[in-house]
Design a protein around this motif. Sequence first.
Motif, PDB file in Angstrom:
ATOM      1  N   PHE A   1       0.809  -1.224   0.000  1.00  0.00           N
ATOM      2  CA  PHE A   1       0.000   0.000   0.000  1.00  0.00           C
ATOM      3  C   PHE A   1       0.843   1.275   0.000  1.00  0.00           C
ATOM      4  O   PHE A   1       0.406   2.293  -0.522  1.00  0.00           O
ATOM      5  N   GLU A   2       2.012   1.234   0.589  1.00  0.00           N
ATOM      6  CA  GLU A   2       2.853   2.429   0.683  1.00  0.00           C
ATOM      7  C   GLU A   2       3.842   2.554  -0.481  1.00  0.00           C
ATOM      8  O   GLU A   2       4.327   3.636  -0.756  1.00  0.00           O
ATOM      9  N   GLY A   3       4.179   1.444  -1.101  1.00  0.00           N
ATOM     10  CA  GLY A   3       5.184   1.467  -2.154  1.00  0.00           C
ATOM     11  C   GLY A   3       6.587   1.406  -1.579  1.00  0.00           C
ATOM     12  O   GLY A   3       6.777   1.275  -0.366  1.00  0.00           O
ATOM     13  N   ASP A   4       7.563   1.498  -2.448  1.00  0.00           N
ATOM     14  CA  ASP A   4       8.961   1.378  -2.040  1.00  0.00           C
ATOM     15  C   ASP A   4       9.672   2.724  -1.943  1.00  0.00           C
ATOM     16  O   ASP A   4      10.890   2.770  -1.844  1.00  0.00           O
ATOM     17  N   GLY A   5       8.918   3.801  -1.979  1.00  0.00           N
ATOM     18  CA  GLY A   5       9.523   5.132  -1.940  1.00  0.00           C
ATOM     19  C   GLY A   5      10.215   5.425  -0.622  1.00  0.00           C
ATOM     20  O   GLY A   5       9.985   4.774   0.398  1.00  0.00           O
ATOM     21  N   GLU A   6      11.086   6.394  -0.687  1.00  0.00           N
ATOM     22  CA  GLU A   6      11.823   6.810   0.509  1.00  0.00           C
ATOM     23  C   GLU A   6      10.948   7.720   1.373  1.00  0.00           C
ATOM     24  O   GLU A   6       9.966   8.296   0.911  1.00  0.00           O
ATOM     25  N   VAL A   7      11.359   7.870   2.624  1.00  0.00           N
ATOM     26  CA  VAL A   7      10.628   8.718   3.563  1.00  0.00           C
ATOM     27  C   VAL A   7      10.622  10.168   3.096  1.00  0.00           C
ATOM     28  O   VAL A   7       9.618  10.865   3.224  1.00  0.00           O
ATOM     29  N   VAL A   8      11.731  10.619   2.549  1.00  0.00           N
ATOM     30  CA  VAL A   8      11.818  11.973   1.995  1.00  0.00           C
ATOM     31  C   VAL A   8      12.285  11.889   0.553  1.00  0.00           C
ATOM     32  O   VAL A   8      13.005  10.972   0.176  1.00  0.00           O
ATOM     33  N   ASN A   9      11.869  12.852  -0.245  1.00  0.00           N
ATOM     34  CA  ASN A   9      12.282  12.916  -1.639  1.00  0.00           C
ATOM     35  C   ASN A   9      13.298  14.042  -1.764  1.00  0.00           C
ATOM     36  O   ASN A   9      12.947  15.216  -1.662  1.00  0.00           O
ATOM     37  N   CYS A  10      14.533  13.681  -1.990  1.00  0.00           N
ATOM     38  CA  CYS A  10      15.610  14.670  -2.054  1.00  0.00           C
ATOM     39  C   CYS A  10      15.769  15.285  -3.447  1.00  0.00           C
ATOM     40  O   CYS A  10      16.562  16.201  -3.633  1.00  0.00           O
ATOM     41  N   GLU A  11      15.013  14.773  -4.410  1.00  0.00           N
ATOM     42  CA  GLU A  11      15.145  15.270  -5.785  1.00  0.00           C
ATOM     43  C   GLU A  11      14.144  16.351  -6.141  1.00  0.00           C
ATOM     44  O   GLU A  11      14.406  17.147  -7.026  1.00  0.00           O
ATOM     45  N   GLN A  12      12.992  16.361  -5.502  1.00  0.00           N
ATOM     46  CA  GLN A  12      11.970  17.342  -5.864  1.00  0.00           C
ATOM     47  C   GLN A  12      11.417  18.022  -4.635  1.00  0.00           C
ATOM     48  O   GLN A  12      10.704  17.365  -3.865  1.00  0.00           O
TER      49      GLN A  12
END
Length: 145
Positions: free
Chosen positions: A81-92
């Motif tokens: 449900f959450e996906g594999d994304g990081e806690v913070v997005n450092c690119e955008q």
Amino acid sequence: MKLNRSTDMALRIAMLTAASPARTTVDELATQLALPRSHVAKVVQRLQRLGVLVTIRGRSGGVAFAEHAGELTVGHVVRAFEGDGEVVNCEQPACPLVAGCRLRGELRRAQAAFLAVLDGVRLGDLADGAAGPLLLALGAPPVRP
């Protein structure tokens, strides 16, 4: 880390259906958990695709905890449900600290530890013991003395 609403709903639905020996309906789940029916229906579909629930169409149909779903882990559901994304997005937007930042690595480590703990909790365990009767009492009319 904060779980999104769909993940929270998915875990609640999994717990409730794990505790119940009988089939239930989306309407009953929505009532018992005090959640919007349309959201419950979408989450039930996703849980069915994950193998957590089985759904039966028709007049005597409903939703039930899948036979082997008790062996699936909370971590499995959270990742789905959450996906594999990081806690913070450092690119955008692009972070000017990214080249020398140590925080990103520590946040990744913390997220991995969080998920590792959840990987140790089986869905079936969530309805064991005193939790089962409590879950089944949700949405029931209050007992009058």
